[in-house]
Design a protein around this motif. Structure first.
Motif, short mmCIF file in Angstrom:
data_model
loop_
_atom_site.label_atom_id
_atom_site.label_comp_id
_atom_site.label_asym_id
_atom_site.label_seq_id
_atom_site.Cartn_x
_atom_site.Cartn_y
_atom_site.Cartn_z
N ILE A 98 -59.90 -12.07 26.26
CA ILE A 98 -60.07 -13.49 26.59
C ILE A 98 -61.45 -13.76 27.19
N ILE A 99 -61.93 -12.87 28.05
CA ILE A 99 -63.22 -13.07 28.70
C ILE A 99 -64.34 -13.08 27.67
N ASP A 100 -64.32 -12.12 26.76
CA ASP A 100 -65.35 -12.07 25.72
C ASP A 100 -65.30 -13.31 24.84
N CYS A 101 -64.10 -13.82 24.59
CA CYS A 101 -63.96 -15.00 23.74
C CYS A 101 -64.48 -16.25 24.45
N ILE A 102 -64.28 -16.34 25.75
CA ILE A 102 -64.85 -17.46 26.52
C ILE A 102 -66.37 -17.44 26.41
N THR A 103 -66.96 -16.27 26.58
CA THR A 103 -68.41 -16.14 26.45
C THR A 103 -68.87 -16.52 25.06
N ALA A 104 -68.13 -16.07 24.05
CA ALA A 104 -68.51 -16.37 22.67
C ALA A 104 -68.48 -17.87 22.41
N TYR A 105 -67.48 -18.56 22.94
CA TYR A 105 -67.41 -20.01 22.73
C TYR A 105 -68.56 -20.71 23.44
N LEU A 106 -68.82 -20.33 24.69
CA LEU A 106 -69.90 -20.98 25.43
C LEU A 106 -71.27 -20.69 24.82
#
Length: 423
Positions: free
Chosen positions: A282-290
């Motif tokens: 989830i953390i990596d995906c948040i970074t990817a979206y931002l």
């Protein structure tokens, strides 16, 4: 056949508008209030009373602190914050948010737990997008803040609604949460202090929410944009307090507590001491979206350390006391308005939900009809409950100048008396 300029007409145009996006936008607070404003009588010379939108910044009694204004000026003049922001935000600003939120938690947050966003709305959009997967569903409160549903629909994330219970101070109906959830449920959303209900959850109830989420294997998204705007029997308790029970993602901003919604500085914060969200990507995906979205303004980020650290408690106390007085004016005034029932005295945020008794009115069909006619006849704007998930209720904003609030309730009473059945 040739057109006048000599070119041939297109066989057919390939583009189409996204109907789901238009429908979702129409049901947001901004979209509904836009429609209501179109009903205002332009010949009415009285000032418009805005009881529909949570933005008290227009009123002098709600001006932000001088500390915040000075911090913005200093940030701009330093010329250090004119460039692009890192994806997760400027480190000193993230550190300041972590320290600010950690004061109320049983553990210390790290700057790496903090992602700065373009207001709380971008934080909502980010986590909804990150959690979207085929067959996934999310549990949203009813009534609630419509942006969650709008973004979920735009992402094709299934929405299921659990009820908030007005006869229990708008607590979460945990039985309905258990019934609604299945193996494809990813998260549940709570808003505390409550928008639109004006409630504040107790420590014990939040613990039950966390334990329920753990049993279901879902995370809790806790919208705390009204953090510390609590003025009743229950103190504000951050959901992150229970991050060791179930993963919690806290969404917040400086918009409401500092009365600066236009500054657009929010955050998405990870409360997960057990590292469950990191393990599941989830953390990596948040970074990817931002990485592919807009950043919060850098000069606002540059001012955040001083805004959070140097604002004195007397400013917060003043704001809370004004809002508390306005909440009491609103609650007491509504008791004398025919056809409107207020089940609980508001104890937090800037809103209260009131129920319409349509049986006493002659010519009011529903909450939307009520709000349209109220705007046209009395120049008072109130949000229909339909837009927050409860038909034939109203969401009333009380965080405005007290004299304007009293005038608004006076006009509301006159309207209801005029449209009610004769004794």
């Amino acid at each position: 056949m040739e057109m006048e300029n000599g070119s041939s007409p297109a066989k057919s145009w390939g583009f189409r508008a996204n109907p789901e996006l238009i429908m979702s936008s129409d049901n947001t607070v901004r979209g509904v209030l836009y429609m209501i404003r179109s009903k205002l009588n332009q010949l009415d010379t009285r000032p418009i009373i805005p009881l529909g939108h949570g933005d008290p910044s227009a009123f002098p009694c709600f001006r932000t602190t001088q500390v915040a204004e000075d911090a913005i000026v200093e940030s701009l003049r330093s010329a250090k914050f004119n460039g692009y922001s890192p994806t997760d935000g400027i480190l000193p600003a993230r550190r300041a948010v972590a320290e600010y939120l950690s004061k109320d938690l049983p553990y210390e947050l790290s700057p790496d737990d903090v992602f700065l966003t373009l207001g709380c709305v971008q934080a909502i959009q980010t986590i909804i997008t990150v959690l979207t997967n085929p067959k996934a569903n999310i549990l949203l409160p009813r009534p609630g803040f419509p942006h969650y549903e709008a973004f979920a629909k735009a992402c094709h994330l299934e929405v299921r609604h659990f009820d908030l219970l007005p006869d229990k101070d708008w607590e979460v109906d945990l039985d309905s949460v258990n019934t609604l959830a299945d193996e494809n449920t990813v998260a549940m959303v709570i808003i505390n202090p409550g928008n639109p209900c004006g409630n504040v959850f107790t420590y014990q109830h939040l613990q039950k929410v966390a334990e329920t989420a753990k049993k279901l294997g879902i995370l809790v998204i806790s919208d705390e944009v009204y953090d510390h705007l609590a003025f009743g029997k229950n103190p504000f308790v951050p959901m992150g307090t229970f991050g060791s029970i179930t993963p919690v993602i806290t969404l917040g901003s400086i918009s409401k507590r500092w009365i600066v919604p236009g500054w657009r500085l929010g955050w998405l914060v990870i409360n997960d001491p057990n590292g469950i969200l990191k393990q599941h990507g989830i953390i990596d995906c948040i970074t990817a979206y931002l990485n592919i979205s807009a950043d919060a303004p850098t000069f606002i980020q540059g001012a955040i350390p001083d805004i959070l650290a140097k604002t004195k408690d007397d400013f917060f106390l003043k704001i809370v006391n004004i809002i508390k007085d306005c909440a009491n004016i609103c609650y007491e005034g509504i008791q004398d308005v025919p056809g409107i029932i207020c089940p609980t005295r508001p104890e937090g945020s800037m809103f209260v939900m009131v129920k319409l008794d349509l049986s006493i009115f002659v010519d009011i069909k529903d909450d939307v009809d009520f709000c349209f006619k109220l705007a046209r006849e009395e120049s008072v704007i109130i949000l229909p409950g339909m837009s927050v998930g409860l038909n034939n209720w109203l969401r009333v904003t009380f965080a405005i100048e007290p004299s304007a609030l009293e005038e608004g309730i006076k006009r509301l009473k006159a309207f209801c008396e005029r449209h009610s059945k004769k004794p």
